[in-house]
Motif scaffolding. Structure first.
Motif, PDB file in Angstrom:
ATOM      1  N   ALA A  89       1.521  -1.042  -0.330  1.00 28.01           N
ATOM      2  CA  ALA A  89       0.198  -0.166  -0.030  1.00 28.01           C
ATOM      3  C   ALA A  89       1.457   1.134  -0.188  1.00 28.01           C
ATOM      4  O   ALA A  89       0.273   1.997  -0.919  1.00 28.01           O
ATOM      5  CB  ALA A  89      -0.936   0.185   1.522  1.00 28.01           C
ATOM      6  N   LEU A  90       1.802   1.124   0.775  1.00 28.79           N
ATOM      7  CA  LEU A  90       3.449   2.571   0.991  1.00 28.79           C
ATOM      8  C   LEU A  90       3.659   3.102  -0.397  1.00 28.79           C
ATOM      9  O   LEU A  90       4.092   3.857  -1.050  1.00 28.79           O
ATOM     10  CB  LEU A  90       3.895   2.319   1.461  1.00 28.79           C
ATOM     11  N   TRP A  91       4.117   1.677  -1.759  1.00 29.55           N
ATOM     12  CA  TRP A  91       4.920   2.155  -2.420  1.00 29.55           C
ATOM     13  C   TRP A  91       3.434   1.877  -3.667  1.00 29.55           C
ATOM     14  O   TRP A  91       3.915   2.774  -4.759  1.00 29.55           O
ATOM     15  CB  TRP A  91       4.625   0.677  -2.856  1.00 29.55           C
ATOM     16  N   ASP A  92       1.796   1.681  -3.291  1.00 29.66           N
ATOM     17  CA  ASP A  92       0.813   2.333  -4.331  1.00 29.66           C
ATOM     18  C   ASP A  92       0.606   4.188  -4.157  1.00 29.66           C
ATOM     19  O   ASP A  92       0.349   4.346  -5.176  1.00 29.66           O
ATOM     20  CB  ASP A  92      -0.360   1.446  -4.212  1.00 29.66           C
ATOM     21  N   ILE A  93       1.002   4.400  -2.451  1.00 24.35           N
ATOM     22  CA  ILE A  93       1.048   6.028  -2.385  1.00 24.35           C
ATOM     23  C   ILE A  93       1.962   6.209  -3.073  1.00 24.35           C
ATOM     24  O   ILE A  93       2.074   7.671  -3.568  1.00 24.35           O
ATOM     25  CB  ILE A  93       0.970   6.010  -1.093  1.00 24.35           C
ATOM     26  N   ALA A  97       1.411   9.702  -5.829  1.00 26.59           N
ATOM     27  CA  ALA A  97       2.229  10.611  -5.259  1.00 26.59           C
ATOM     28  C   ALA A  97       2.679  11.121  -6.755  1.00 26.59           C
ATOM     29  O   ALA A  97       3.114  12.281  -7.014  1.00 26.59           O
ATOM     30  CB  ALA A  97       2.729  10.493  -4.039  1.00 26.59           C
ATOM     31  N   ARG A  98       3.194  10.521  -7.390  1.00 20.58           N
ATOM     32  CA  ARG A  98       4.537  10.715  -8.257  1.00 20.58           C
ATOM     33  C   ARG A  98       3.638  10.991 -10.008  1.00 20.58           C
ATOM     34  O   ARG A  98       4.313  10.820 -10.549  1.00 20.58           O
ATOM     35  CB  ARG A  98       5.658   9.855  -8.555  1.00 20.58           C
ATOM     36  N   GLY A  99       3.022  10.544  -9.777  1.00 15.12           N
ATOM     37  CA  GLY A  99       2.054  10.007 -10.965  1.00 15.12           C
ATOM     38  C   GLY A  99       2.613   8.817 -11.580  1.00 15.12           C
ATOM     39  O   GLY A  99       2.534   8.745 -13.449  1.00 15.12           O
ATOM     40  N   VAL A 100       3.273   7.784 -11.329  1.00 12.26           N
ATOM     41  CA  VAL A 100       4.225   6.963 -11.857  1.00 12.26           C
ATOM     42  C   VAL A 100       3.824   5.380 -11.764  1.00 12.26           C
ATOM     43  O   VAL A 100       3.456   5.125 -10.310  1.00 12.26           O
ATOM     44  CB  VAL A 100       6.228   6.717 -12.397  1.00 12.26           C
ATOM     45  N   PRO A 101       4.304   4.572 -12.544  1.00 14.38           N
ATOM     46  CA  PRO A 101       3.587   3.483 -11.528  1.00 14.38           C
ATOM     47  C   PRO A 101       5.071   2.918 -11.015  1.00 14.38           C
ATOM     48  O   PRO A 101       6.312   3.490 -11.325  1.00 14.38           O
ATOM     49  CB  PRO A 101       3.933   2.292 -12.998  1.00 14.38           C
ATOM     50  N   VAL A 102       4.829   2.145 -10.077  1.00 14.87           N
ATOM     51  CA  VAL A 102       5.535   2.040  -9.366  1.00 14.87           C
ATOM     52  C   VAL A 102       7.134   1.474  -9.660  1.00 14.87           C
ATOM     53  O   VAL A 102       8.204   1.957  -9.113  1.00 14.87           O
ATOM     54  CB  VAL A 102       5.315   0.172  -8.084  1.00 14.87           C
ATOM     55  N   ARG A 340       3.258  -4.903 -20.340  1.00 23.66           N
ATOM     56  CA  ARG A 340       3.211  -3.805 -19.159  1.00 23.66           C
ATOM     57  C   ARG A 340       1.967  -2.895 -18.041  1.00 23.66           C
ATOM     58  O   ARG A 340       1.340  -2.450 -18.824  1.00 23.66           O
ATOM     59  CB  ARG A 340       4.315  -3.004 -19.153  1.00 23.66           C
ATOM     60  N   LEU A 341       2.014  -3.133 -16.865  1.00 18.93           N
ATOM     61  CA  LEU A 341       0.709  -2.052 -16.272  1.00 18.93           C
ATOM     62  C   LEU A 341       1.474  -0.466 -16.346  1.00 18.93           C
ATOM     63  O   LEU A 341       2.644  -0.357 -16.353  1.00 18.93           O
ATOM     64  CB  LEU A 341       0.834  -2.437 -14.989  1.00 18.93           C
ATOM     65  N   THR A 342       0.808  -0.118 -16.801  1.00 15.09           N
ATOM     66  CA  THR A 342       0.870   1.724 -17.299  1.00 15.09           C
ATOM     67  C   THR A 342       1.032   3.148 -15.775  1.00 15.09           C
ATOM     68  O   THR A 342       1.058   3.831 -16.065  1.00 15.09           O
ATOM     69  CB  THR A 342       0.717   1.813 -18.351  1.00 15.09           C
ATOM     70  N   GLY A 343      -0.382   2.414 -14.892  1.00 20.58           N
ATOM     71  CA  GLY A 343      -1.566   3.172 -14.505  1.00 20.58           C
ATOM     72  C   GLY A 343      -0.369   3.699 -12.984  1.00 20.58           C
ATOM     73  O   GLY A 343       0.813   3.251 -11.885  1.00 20.58           O
ATOM     74  N   PRO A 344      -0.559   5.038 -11.767  1.00 16.94           N
ATOM     75  CA  PRO A 344       0.040   4.913 -11.547  1.00 16.94           C
ATOM     76  C   PRO A 344      -0.460   3.954  -9.851  1.00 16.94           C
ATOM     77  O   PRO A 344      -1.094   3.458 -10.327  1.00 16.94           O
ATOM     78  CB  PRO A 344      -0.014   6.590 -10.822  1.00 16.94           C
ATOM     79  N   GLY A 345       0.906   4.129  -9.182  1.00 15.77           N
ATOM     80  CA  GLY A 345       0.950   3.399  -8.350  1.00 15.77           C
ATOM     81  C   GLY A 345       1.076   1.439  -8.987  1.00 15.77           C
ATOM     82  O   GLY A 345       1.817   1.908  -9.841  1.00 15.77           O
TER      83      GLY A 345
END
Length: 380
Positions: A89-93, A97-102, A340-345
Motif C-alpha cells: 500500500a505504501l508503494w501504491d501511494i 504521489a509521483r504519477g508513475v507506476p511503481v 506492462r502496467l502503466t497506471g500510477p502506483g
C-alpha cells in the motif's frame, strides 16, 4: 503528507486487503494475508497501525524497518505478511504521489511484458489433459499442476508412477515449445524425490516446486544434481531464510509478495538470487493486489522468470481475481504474457464498494486436514 487511517477487509474467497489513507486524499491498497490465518494477520496489521499513523507514507524504507524491527521478537509468517500488505500500500501511494507506476521508481522497466503461468489442478489427475489443453487454447504458454495428492509417508511405486504419468500427459499436450511446472507442496520425502527425479528429467519440467517441506531444506543439495530445476520459497519469509536455499542449489526462488515482507523485501530477495544465478518466480495464488505488486517487481527485475496467476484456481470459490477491480483490462493477456502496467502506483483501481460489501459478508476458509490410510496426519 501523513497517514491518517489504516483499514482491513476480509474478502472472499480467502483474502485480506488493507487500505492506507492519507491527509492529502491519496489511498494505497495492499494484500496482507496468510492463507488460513487471515484473522490473525488482520490483528497484526492493527497492532502495526500506531507505528504508522501520522507518519510520512513516502518514507517507505524507514517505515519497513520500523515495522519489522520495533519489537524484540521479529519475523515469522504472521508479522511478515502484515508488513507485506502495508508495504504494498505504501508503494501504491508512492507511485500515485509521483504519477508513475511503481516499477518506474526502481529504475524503470527492464521488460515490456511478463510471462505468466496458469493453474490446472492435479490433485486428482483424471481431467489433466483437458485442463492443460484449455489453457493452451486460452493462450497460456505455461501451466502448473500438483504433482501428487494425498500420499503415504514414503510413496509406493504406483504413486510415483502416477506422478510421471501426470507429467508425461502434460508434456504430450504442451509439446516441446510450452512449459509445465510440478508443485509437490512439500508432500514428498527425500527418498521419494531421489527415486523420482531421474524419471522426471527427460520430461523437462520448467521447475519442480517445494519437493520438500521448508524445514528439510538442508536436504535439497541431494536433489540439485539430477538436472531437474528446483523451486522453493513460498513458505520463506525474508532474505535471511532464502540464503540456505540459494546455497543448496535451487534454480528458482518463489517469494510470495504477500508473505515475504512485500515489494521492498521481495526486491532484496531478487537481488540476492541474482548473486547465485537464481531466477525468481513469485508465488501468487492470491488476489489482484498481490498480483499487481508481483508484476511491478517483474517489470523492474532482470532475473525474473515467470509469474503465477490465480484466475480460475480452485480456491477461488465465491470470488475470482478480477471481481474487485474497476477496470479488469489491466490484467489482459497476450501470447501468454501480461503487458506492462502503466497506471500510477500498483497500476490497478480497486472497487472500494465491492470490497466493503464483501467484508460485510465475510468468509471462512481453512486448509484441509489430510490423513494417511493408517490415520496419521499427512502433508497437505
Amino acid at each position: 503528507m501523513r497517514i491518517t487511517r489504516i483499514e482491513t477487509f476480509l474478502v472472499a474467497p480467502r483474502w485480506l486487503f488493507c487500505r492506507v489513507e492519507t491527509d492529502e486524499g491519496l489511498v494505497g491498497w495492499g494484500e496482507p494475508v496468510l492463507e488460513g490465518r487471515a484473522l490473525t494477520v488482520r490483528t497484526a496489521v492493527e497492532e502495526l497501525a500506531p507505528l504508522l499513523i501520522g507518519r510520512d507514507p513516502l518514507r517507505v524504507e524507514d517505515l519497513w524497518q520500523v515495522m519489522t524491527k520495533s519489537t524484540f521478537y521479529r519475523g515469522g509468517g504472521i508479522l511478515s505478511s502484515a508488513v507485506a500488505g502495508i508495504d504494498q500500500a505504501l508503494w501504491d501511494i508512492a507511485g500515485k504521489a509521483r504519477g508513475v507506476p511503481v516499477h518506474e521508481l526502481f529504475g524503470g522497466p527492464v521488460r515490456d511484458r511478463v510471462r505468466f503461468y496458469s493453474w490446472v489442478g492435479g490433485d486428482e489427475p483424471a481431467e489433466i489433459a483437458d485442463r492443460v489443453a484449455a489453457q493452451v487454447e486460452a493462450g497460456a504458454t505455461a501451466v502448473k499442476m500438483n504433482a501428487i495428492g494425498r500420499k503415504r509417508a514414503v510413496a509406493s511405486n504406483a504413486e510415483l508412477d502416477a506422478v510421471i504419468a501426470r507429467a508425461a500427459e502434460a508434456r504430450s499436450v504442451l509439446g516441446p515449445e510450452r512449459d509445465f511446472a510440478l508443485d509437490f507442496h512439500g508432500r514428498m520425502s527425500i527418498i521419494d524425490c531421489r527415486r523420482l527425479f531421474p524419471w522426471l528429467a527427460p520430461l523437462s519440467p520448467l521447475f519442480v516446486e517445494e519437493p520438500l517441506v521448508p524445514e528439510l531444506g538442508h536436504l535439497l543439495p541431494q536433489l540439485a544434481e539430477h538436472g531437474v530445476p528446483i523451486a522453493t520459497g513460498e513458505r520463506l519469509f525474508g532474505r535471511h531464510e532464502f540464503l540456505p536455499a540459494f546455497t543448496a542449489g535451487i534454480s528458482v526462488a518463489q517469494p510470495d509478495i504477500s508473505h515475504a515482507g512485500g515489494i521492498s523485501e521481495v526486491r532484496r530477495i531478487a537481488s540476492m538470487a541474482d548473486v547465485w544465478g537464481v531466477q525468481i518466480a513469485p508465488h501468487c495464488p492470491l488476489g489482484p493486489i498481490a498480483l499487481a505488486s508481483s508484476l511491478q517487481v517483474g517489470f523492474s527485475t532482470h532475473n525474473f522468470l515467470v509469474q503465477e496467476v490465480s484466475a480460475g484456481i480452485h480456491y477461488n470459490a465465491g470470488a475470482d481475481l478480477l471481481d474487485y477491480l474497476v477496470d479488469t483490462s489491466v490484467f489482459r493477456t497476450e501470447d501468454g504474457h501480461i503487458p506492462r502496467l502503466t497506471g500510477p502506483g500498483l497500476g490497478i483501481e480497486i472497487d472500494e464498494g465491492a470490497v466493503r460489501a464483501a467484508d460485510a459478508r465475510g468468509f471462512t476458509w481453512t486448509p484441509p486436514v489430510w490423513r494417511d490410510d493408517d490415520g496419521a496426519h499427512a502433508e497437505w
